[in-house]
Design an enzyme around this catalytic site. Sequence first.
Site, PDB file in Angstrom:
ATOM      1  N   SER A 238     -39.004  48.180  34.568  1.00 25.65           N
ATOM      2  CA  SER A 238     -39.797  47.905  34.165  1.00 25.65           C
ATOM      3  C   SER A 238     -41.233  48.354  35.303  1.00 25.65           C
ATOM      4  O   SER A 238     -40.564  48.543  36.364  1.00 25.65           O
ATOM      5  CB  SER A 238     -40.414  46.094  34.128  1.00 25.65           C
TER       6      SER A 238
ATOM      7  N   TYR B 194     -39.973  37.594  36.603  1.00 18.70           N
ATOM      8  CA  TYR B 194     -40.315  38.829  35.971  1.00 18.70           C
ATOM      9  C   TYR B 194     -39.802  40.072  36.892  1.00 18.70           C
ATOM     10  O   TYR B 194     -38.770  40.811  36.850  1.00 18.70           O
ATOM     11  CB  TYR B 194     -41.212  39.071  34.745  1.00 18.70           C
TER      12      TYR B 194
END
Length: 283
Positions: A166, A179
């Site tokens: 990501s 995250y």
Amino acid sequence: MKPISFNDLNGKVCVITGGAGVLGSSMVRGMASVGMKVAIADINKEIADKVAAEISKETGATVIGVETNVLDKESLKKAKIEINDKLGEIEILVNGAGGNSPQATTKVEEMTEDNMDKLEDTFYGLQIEGFDKVFALNFKGTLLPTMVFTKDMLKNKKGVVLNISSMNSYKPLTKIPAYSAAKASINNFTEWLSVHLAKVGIRVNAIAPGFFITNQNRFLVMDEKTGNYSPRGQKIVNNTPMGKFGEPEHLQGTTLFLLSDISDFITGIVIPVDGGYSAFGGV
Ligand code: NAD
């Protein structure tokens, strides 16, 4: 010289974890479009079956749903037996299961003198259970399927693993420390494993998607009441040189490139698919 194509992927057997999700299912569509045989290995068997049936019908490719939990080695081993039985030996693995949790998300982007007395909205209010969940799903949920699903590749001394990272793996985004750190660990692991497996014919790479509106982040980037971007959503668009969120189809080309023998001298890299976000310094 042979013309360059994705023909080598035709008939190859691929497992994609989390393949019933928004980004995963688009990657499955891309793989099916070049004739790959795909097993959607997802914890949600009902949706996996539905997505598999839809994509099979659209493309004529063999796509099946298989129930598995990426956090449970026994369940992964069971899934492997089913996939071997129905599709044959596994040649490609895409580790698509991943995501964030509201329990590991701060309510405010940064602490200021105005909000520092509401500690529950800040770093100090985060739930450790949320961190555990996010680290487990993203890191362990990549590690364990790789241990189980690459065994056939090892035997055949040929295979490809594709991890999903990501944007926040490069620079953490505000609000989502778990995250961000978990995805940074995916880049690191991608490099580590690519070195470990290079001489036995298994390539390991990753894609770092930019910003796509999906179920896991909708609550952060859209204003549910008005349907407009939230201030955070607008900030993302402003920081994406192409000026928009990505569409899941944007991942298909890079996915096929990294899975195909076209990239057979490439291992240990992370490719951003992000409309320029990671190249932009913000000014
Ligand atoms: P999604 O939530 O739509 O799909 C995730 C899928 O994983 C779901 O089908 C879910 O059932 C499955 N899953 C969850 N836990 C599982 C488990 N324990 N075992 C097996 N399957 C499980 O997510 P998405 O947006 O399609 O994201 C796919 C990947 O891309 C994730 O790794 C995510 O972190 C990453 N990513 C997403 C974005 C984005 O903007 N959406 C951006 C960058 C990276």
